[in-house]
Motif scaffolding. Sequence first.
Motif, PDB file in Angstrom:
ATOM      1  N   ARG A   1       6.275   8.269   9.706  1.00 28.25           N
ATOM      2  CA  ARG A   1       6.775   6.775  10.228  1.00 28.25           C
ATOM      3  C   ARG A   1       6.549   5.247   8.640  1.00 28.25           C
ATOM      4  N   PHE A   2       6.256   5.866   7.755  1.00 24.94           N
ATOM      5  CA  PHE A   2       6.533   4.638   7.127  1.00 24.94           C
ATOM      6  C   PHE A   2       6.109   5.108   5.277  1.00 24.94           C
ATOM      7  N   ASP A   3       7.155   5.010   4.716  1.00 25.91           N
ATOM      8  CA  ASP A   3       6.838   5.035   3.057  1.00 25.91           C
ATOM      9  C   ASP A   3       5.936   4.353   2.341  1.00 25.91           C
ATOM     10  N   GLY A   4       5.047   3.535   3.409  1.00 23.74           N
ATOM     11  CA  GLY A   4       4.560   2.822   2.283  1.00 23.74           C
ATOM     12  C   GLY A   4       4.217   1.340   3.825  1.00 23.74           C
ATOM     13  N   LEU A   5       2.907   0.204   3.340  1.00 27.28           N
ATOM     14  CA  LEU A   5       2.875  -0.865   4.431  1.00 27.28           C
ATOM     15  C   LEU A   5       3.088  -1.792   3.382  1.00 27.28           C
ATOM     16  N   TRP A   6       3.501  -3.149   4.274  1.00 26.49           N
ATOM     17  CA  TRP A   6       2.955  -4.501   3.633  1.00 26.49           C
ATOM     18  C   TRP A   6       1.850  -4.567   4.468  1.00 26.49           C
TER      19      TRP A   6
ATOM     20  N   LYS B   1      -6.457   7.783   1.163  1.00 24.50           N
ATOM     21  CA  LYS B   1      -5.390   7.272   0.392  1.00 24.50           C
ATOM     22  C   LYS B   1      -4.979   6.304   0.466  1.00 24.50           C
ATOM     23  N   TRP B   2      -5.154   5.227  -0.937  1.00 24.63           N
ATOM     24  CA  TRP B   2      -3.304   4.608  -1.087  1.00 24.63           C
ATOM     25  C   TRP B   2      -4.336   4.241  -2.645  1.00 24.63           C
TER      26      TRP B   2
ATOM     27  N   TYR C   1       0.807  -1.039   0.159  1.00 29.49           N
ATOM     28  CA  TYR C   1       0.032   0.439  -0.122  1.00 29.49           C
ATOM     29  C   TYR C   1       0.668   1.087  -0.253  1.00 29.49           C
ATOM     30  N   GLN C   2       1.105   1.912  -1.365  1.00 33.22           N
ATOM     31  CA  GLN C   2       1.509   3.409  -1.213  1.00 33.22           C
ATOM     32  C   GLN C   2       0.376   4.414  -1.016  1.00 33.22           C
ATOM     33  N   PRO C   3       0.978   5.232   0.130  1.00 33.20           N
ATOM     34  CA  PRO C   3       0.051   6.414   0.840  1.00 33.20           C
ATOM     35  C   PRO C   3      -0.211   7.387  -0.876  1.00 33.20           C
ATOM     36  N   ARG C   4      -1.406   7.975  -0.600  1.00 34.52           N
ATOM     37  CA  ARG C   4      -0.998   9.170  -2.015  1.00 34.52           C
ATOM     38  C   ARG C   4      -1.473  10.199  -0.931  1.00 34.52           C
ATOM     39  N   GLY C   5      -1.601  11.221  -1.388  1.00 34.24           N
ATOM     40  CA  GLY C   5      -1.445  12.560  -0.838  1.00 34.24           C
ATOM     41  C   GLY C   5      -0.320  13.102   0.307  1.00 34.24           C
ATOM     42  N   GLU C   6      -0.627  13.548   1.417  1.00 38.81           N
ATOM     43  CA  GLU C   6       0.201  13.923   2.952  1.00 38.81           C
ATOM     44  C   GLU C   6       1.190  12.738   3.054  1.00 38.81           C
ATOM     45  N   ALA C   7       2.921  12.926   2.840  1.00 36.74           N
ATOM     46  CA  ALA C   7       3.900  11.731   3.339  1.00 36.74           C
ATOM     47  C   ALA C   7       3.419  11.724   5.187  1.00 36.74           C
TER      48      ALA C   7
END
Length: 274
Positions: free
Chosen positions: A95-100, A267-268, A86-92
């Motif tokens: 805590r993470f760059d993405g989720l597994w 959003k992701w 899961y790659q976040p959309r919008g604001e960074a």
Amino acid sequence: MILRLAAIFFTGIFLSACDNTNQSAKVGVVLDEKTLQAATTPAAYYEYLWCKRGENWTQEASMEFVADWNAEIEKLENTVEGAFGYQPRGEADDRFDGLWALRWADEETMTAGWEEYEKAGINDRLQEKYPDHLSCGNTVGQDRYGFVTYQPLDAPEGFASESPYYLENNFCSYKEGRSIDDFRPFMLEQFIPYIQASKAQGLYQGYWFLVGVPVDVSPEPGDFNWIHFSTSAEESARDNMIFENSKGGQELQAKMLEILKCSEPRKWDGYVIR
């Protein structure tokens, strides 16, 4: 499809978000046995690992890393049923760059799977081959979170055949004085049948959802995590517009807001890893 309300799935409760155009939300249809079973029985145990990219991360290296990871865990007796990025959309998020997201059959399989994984030395081999590439959380309650998860609706046939797909999530809590006893009859007698009727009329064809009840610690305040899936952000926006402007959708949303308080949706972009 993501609505501006939320749903819980806890010992037989859950929700979704769909609607016909001018149909009332008061359906009152008894659920078929398959749907009732899905609404009251956990479908899987999900873990969400917070991941940070290293200095050596590239898209090409990531594809090779995922291929090697899949080959390694294929040898294990207890392994995941599926894995997703899961790659976040919008604001960074610092805590993470993405989720597994790891989908296990149940919590027991998860525990056994991680024990096998560590004993097999898989992580050591991957880190040696891909130094400073990707680091994912392994501390429960800090950067790794588990959820008993319910899936009342099947994913549409062919879902995620094209990447990325789209998802949003809300963390939701009961309002003061409200409980599952307020929510259960609404879900089982009105909301779910209404969703099914909407789909039968050709609406919300790419939509499905999961509801996760956190085990021990939740990464955000709330009693449960409601995760909504669509084939694209455009489809999700269209579905939301239809729902929010329809008679049935407005009735259902008003009732939900009497019972639940939910966070703003996050959003992701979603990718299939396994």
